[in-house]
Design a protein around this motif. Structure first.
Motif, mmCIF file in Angstrom:
data_model
loop_
_atom_site.group_PDB
_atom_site.id
_atom_site.type_symbol
_atom_site.label_atom_id
_atom_site.label_comp_id
_atom_site.label_asym_id
_atom_site.label_seq_id
_atom_site.Cartn_x
_atom_site.Cartn_y
_atom_site.Cartn_z
ATOM 1 N N ASP A 1 0.863 -1.178 0.000
ATOM 2 C CA ASP A 1 0.000 0.000 0.000
ATOM 3 C C ASP A 1 0.896 1.223 0.000
ATOM 4 O O ASP A 1 1.571 1.510 0.994
ATOM 5 N N PHE B 1 0.415 1.981 -9.524
ATOM 6 C CA PHE B 1 -0.416 3.095 -9.085
ATOM 7 C C PHE B 1 -0.064 4.384 -9.825
ATOM 8 O O PHE B 1 1.058 4.561 -10.298
ATOM 9 N N ASN C 1 -10.357 8.763 -1.731
ATOM 10 C CA ASN C 1 -8.941 8.537 -1.442
ATOM 11 C C ASN C 1 -8.388 9.583 -0.491
ATOM 12 O O ASN C 1 -7.680 9.245 0.469
ATOM 13 N N GLN D 1 -6.310 4.867 -5.337
ATOM 14 C CA GLN D 1 -6.556 3.446 -5.140
ATOM 15 C C GLN D 1 -8.065 3.184 -5.193
ATOM 16 O O GLN D 1 -8.875 4.072 -4.946
ATOM 17 N N PRO E 1 -3.061 -4.759 -3.298
ATOM 18 C CA PRO E 1 -3.558 -3.413 -3.584
ATOM 19 C C PRO E 1 -4.097 -3.277 -5.002
ATOM 20 O O PRO E 1 -3.751 -4.049 -5.894
ATOM 21 N N GLY F 1 -4.754 -0.425 -8.069
ATOM 22 C CA GLY F 1 -4.544 0.908 -8.610
ATOM 23 C C GLY F 1 -5.091 1.045 -10.013
ATOM 24 O O GLY F 1 -6.014 0.330 -10.416
#
Length: 556
Positions: free
Chosen positions: A55, A72, A126, A194, A223, A225
């Motif tokens: 993350d 990301f 976010n 995210q 995670p 993205g």
């Protein structure tokens, strides 16, 4: 710590320039061309250390960001090969007249890896997620603390004041006042966008303190993205992270089908693996190996130096360090010119301050502290600190852009200190296995560490170090001038005129080095990365922020 900003003037010309600069075309907007769905091979990169988790909001180290950067994206990005801000998930951005509200026009063709839409609601989700952290999250999310100053429980002292989705693809972010760092700070990997659905389902904010570190929630292991690669798996036992190409990426899809990071802490082993063909590249090759690597058909890509190596001092752990004469003595004891010549690559330089000379605000009048062991001994005697003991630490299982071999650099510094009568108690820990946590917790009197700039800003260097007393960087809260320095840095950062702001930072740099000396800047170094035969498309970044979606892997 307050980060509320005030400014005497906020001119129409400056606002217009900011708006015009925001309208540049994104280099990534390629209409989805690229690798496509066919198997285009695998790029295997030898990483110097293991990521702590995945993350980016809680990440603090380059090895974690090296991986998350591929998955990301933020509202703003950095032009590959430079430090220039360019559009990424936002296509335009414009401030209001007093610089407290910024309107971001968003791309309308982006989806997260889980299929969820990217829109203004996702942006605000976010920011509110990053803002609203528990106690452990506020410690772990240190990049937010650096740039925003505070979290939701201390909202009045936060630069961030709120986010509103004013249209499906328009978000307005409110800040407490103008600052040179906003919106440039939105290029930070920690502030990436995210998937709200994945964040919620994975209990992303469920971080807790555990021992000397943290336990992270399930989301941090998987995670989601918007970037050109998606998360595959982390084989921790074998030290291997696998990412897959995102064939639904909004821009040019990645040239390779798979991206693998293989954790190989030892630099000589990384070279052997490259020679054997089991990896296609690695970061921070030993400078003495550059010529040999090139002779063997590899490509050594040298980045411009945009970093600082320093010896940090903690007066709260060792009160003798509160005495300026002691700090000056330690600085005079260090033969930094010899260290640069013997331990760092060609192009490295002795530092005169805590930032490189390419950043506005660098003070050209400052000269390097001279190497003078006799003066060091005299100052220690005057301070009543002869034979002082210093708990001095260095990290293992890592190479960093500013210190390619931490142990050798440490030994050089240790030898110099012992030569003037300082008794060194050696401490060490692995980079992500206790060292960084121990530095943060103030368990060492002295330590070697460094910083590679996130973006071209004086505050990103010296503001990060000395602008946040809550983080106790360099123990500045232990000094009577700590709060004054933090306040001066914020005032300089709030100056809109670039020339005036640069002059203000130059003056502060002079004060830091001549009056305060809270730590000891050592050097700036031009780090390199190396790729094997047949590898093309790597664009070296002065921020050490390479993106591997442009890389191709061919035959030898």
């Amino acid at each position: 710590m307050s980060v509320k900003r005030t400014v005497a003037t906020w001119t129409t010309a400056v606002l217009a320039a900011a708006t015009l600069a925001s309208c540049a075309e994104s280099e990534r907007d390629g209409g989805g061309e690229g690798g496509g769905s066919e198997d285009a091979g695998t790029f295997v990169f030898g990483a110097a250390g293991a990521p702590e988790m995945f993350d980016p909001f809680y990440a603090t180290d380059g090895e974690t960001f090296r991986v998350t950067r591929q998955m990301f994206e933020g509202l703003l990005g950095i032009e590959p090969g430079s430090a220039e801000v360019v559009p990424e998930l936002a296509t335009e951005w414009e401030p209001n007249e007093d610089g407290t509200e910024w309107t971001f026009t968003l791309r309308d063709d982006v989806t997260f890896h889980d299929g969820e839409p990217f829109n203004a609601e996702a942006v605000c989700y976010n920011f509110e997620r990053m803002f609203d952290q528990n106690e452990a999250g506020q410690t772990a999310g240190e990049y937010w603390g650096y740039v925003m100053g505070a979290f939701a429980n201390d909202a009045e002292n936060s630069l961030y004041q709120g986010c509103e989705a004013t249209d499906e693809f328009e978000a307005v972010i409110t800040i407490s006042g103008p600052t040179s760092g906003f919106p440039t700070m939105l290029t930070l990997e920690s502030l990436s966008m995210q998937s709200p659905k994945a964040l919620e389902e994975g209990d992303a904010n469920g971080i807790a303190a555990e021992g000397e570190g943290f336990s992270f929630p399930a989301y941090a292991d998987a995670p989601v993205g918007t970037g050109p690669f998606t998360f595959g798996e982390y084989d921790e036992a074998n030290g291997e992270i696998t990412l897959a190409r995102n064939d639904d990426y909004w821009g040019d899809t990645a040239k390779v089908s798979e991206l693998v990071f293989r954790v190989i802490p030892d630099e000589s082993t990384r070279r052997q693996e490259l020679e054997a063909g089991s990896i296609n590249g690695y970061d921070l090759p030993n400078p003495v190996d550059w010529a040999g690597l090139e002779e063997d058909g590899n490509s050594v890509e040298v980045r411009d130096p945009f970093n600082i190596l320093y010896l940090g001092l903690n007066p709260e752990a060792n009160p003798q360090l509160k005495d300026l004469k002691v700090r000056q003595a330690l600085y005079h004891a260090l033969n930094r010119e010899q260290l640069v010549q013997t331990q760092l690559p060609e192009g490295a330089a002795v530092a005169t301050q805590f930032m490189p000379d390419t950043v506005s605000g660098y003070n050209t009048e400052l000269e390097p502290y001279p190497y003078d062991p006799d003066e060091a001994k005299r100052l220690l005697q005057e301070a009543g600190a002869e034979g002082m003991e210093l708990t001095f630490a260095y990290p293992t299982e890592v190479s960093r852009p500013y210190m390619p071999d931490p142990e050798k650099i440490f030994e050089a510094l240790r030898t110099d200190l012992e030569a003037v009568g300082v008794k060194v108690d050696v401490k060490t820990a692995s980079w992500n296995g206790g060292y960084l946590d121990n530095v943060t917790a103030g368990r060492y009197d002295a330590y070697i560490l460094g910083w590679t700039g996130d973006y071209d800003s004086a505050y990103n260097f010296i503001g990060t170090f000395f602008g946040n007393l809550k983080e106790n960087d360099f123990g500045t809260s232990a000094y009577p001038w700590g709060k004054q320095l933090a306040d001066d840095l914020k005032a300089a950062d709030a100056v809109v005129d670039e020339d005036e702001r640069g002059a203000a930072f130059e003056e502060i740099n002079g004060q830091i080095m001549e009056e305060y000396l809270p730590g000891l800047p050592i050097s700036h170094s031009p780090p390199a990365l190396v790729v094997g035969p047949g590898v093309e498309g790597v664009v070296p970044s002065p921020l050490t922020a390479e993106e591997f979606d442009t890389v191709t892997v061919g035959g030898e």
